[in-house]
Design an enzyme around this catalytic site. Structure first.
Site, PDB file in Angstrom:
ATOM      1  N   ASN A  28       2.450   4.210 -11.480  1.00  0.00           N
ATOM      2  CA  ASN A  28       3.313   4.217 -10.306  1.00  0.00           C
ATOM      3  C   ASN A  28       4.703   4.660 -10.731  1.00  0.00           C
ATOM      4  O   ASN A  28       5.204   4.220 -11.771  1.00  0.00           O
ATOM      5  CB  ASN A  28       3.415   2.818  -9.694  1.00  0.00           C
ATOM      6  CG  ASN A  28       2.162   2.405  -8.971  1.00  0.00           C
ATOM      7  OD1 ASN A  28       1.359   3.232  -8.555  1.00  0.00           O
ATOM      8  ND2 ASN A  28       1.971   1.107  -8.823  1.00  0.00           N
ATOM      9  N   ARG A  42      -4.438   3.255  -8.684  1.00  0.00           N
ATOM     10  CA  ARG A  42      -4.471   3.511 -10.131  1.00  0.00           C
ATOM     11  C   ARG A  42      -5.817   3.110 -10.736  1.00  0.00           C
ATOM     12  O   ARG A  42      -6.379   3.837 -11.551  1.00  0.00           O
ATOM     13  CB  ARG A  42      -3.326   2.799 -10.839  1.00  0.00           C
ATOM     14  CG  ARG A  42      -1.964   3.407 -10.518  1.00  0.00           C
ATOM     15  CD  ARG A  42      -0.834   2.678 -11.188  1.00  0.00           C
ATOM     16  NE  ARG A  42      -0.840   1.280 -10.765  1.00  0.00           N
ATOM     17  CZ  ARG A  42      -0.377   0.267 -11.480  1.00  0.00           C
ATOM     18  NH1 ARG A  42       0.115   0.467 -12.683  1.00  0.00           N
ATOM     19  NH2 ARG A  42      -0.397  -0.954 -11.010  1.00  0.00           N
TER      20      ARG A  42
END
Length: 89
Positions: free
Chosen positions: A36, A18
């Protein structure tokens, strides 16, 4: 201008994916989000077509050094005029 929903599968959680995706978004002048979800990463990205394509290719190549993308899906979405930055959720 285009907007995409990208689902990325593989070793993409717990490896900085990320963070690197957000950095790639900023490098490619793309706005949106990355988060996520269950066992994959969900990305909503918007930008000029060429920038967005370069961003998606970079993400699929493996946004972080420890990641390994095994599969992905890309879906076209309507433009969201409210997006102003790329952020991690």
């Amino acid at each position: 201008m285009e907007r995409k929903h990208i689902q990325v599968f593989g070793t993409v959680q717990g490896v900085g994916f990320r963070f690197y995706t957000q950095r790639l978004g900023n490098q490619h002048h793309v706005v949106g989000t990355v988060q996520n979800v269950e066992d994959y990463v969900d990305i909503y990205a918007q930008g000029e077509k060429e920038n967005l394509e370069a961003f998606i290719n970079s993400v699929i190549a493996g946004a972080s050094p420890a990641s390994h993308v095994t599969n992905y899906q890309v879906e076209d979405l309507d433009i969201d005029e409210t997006l102003t930055e790329f952020k991690t959720i």
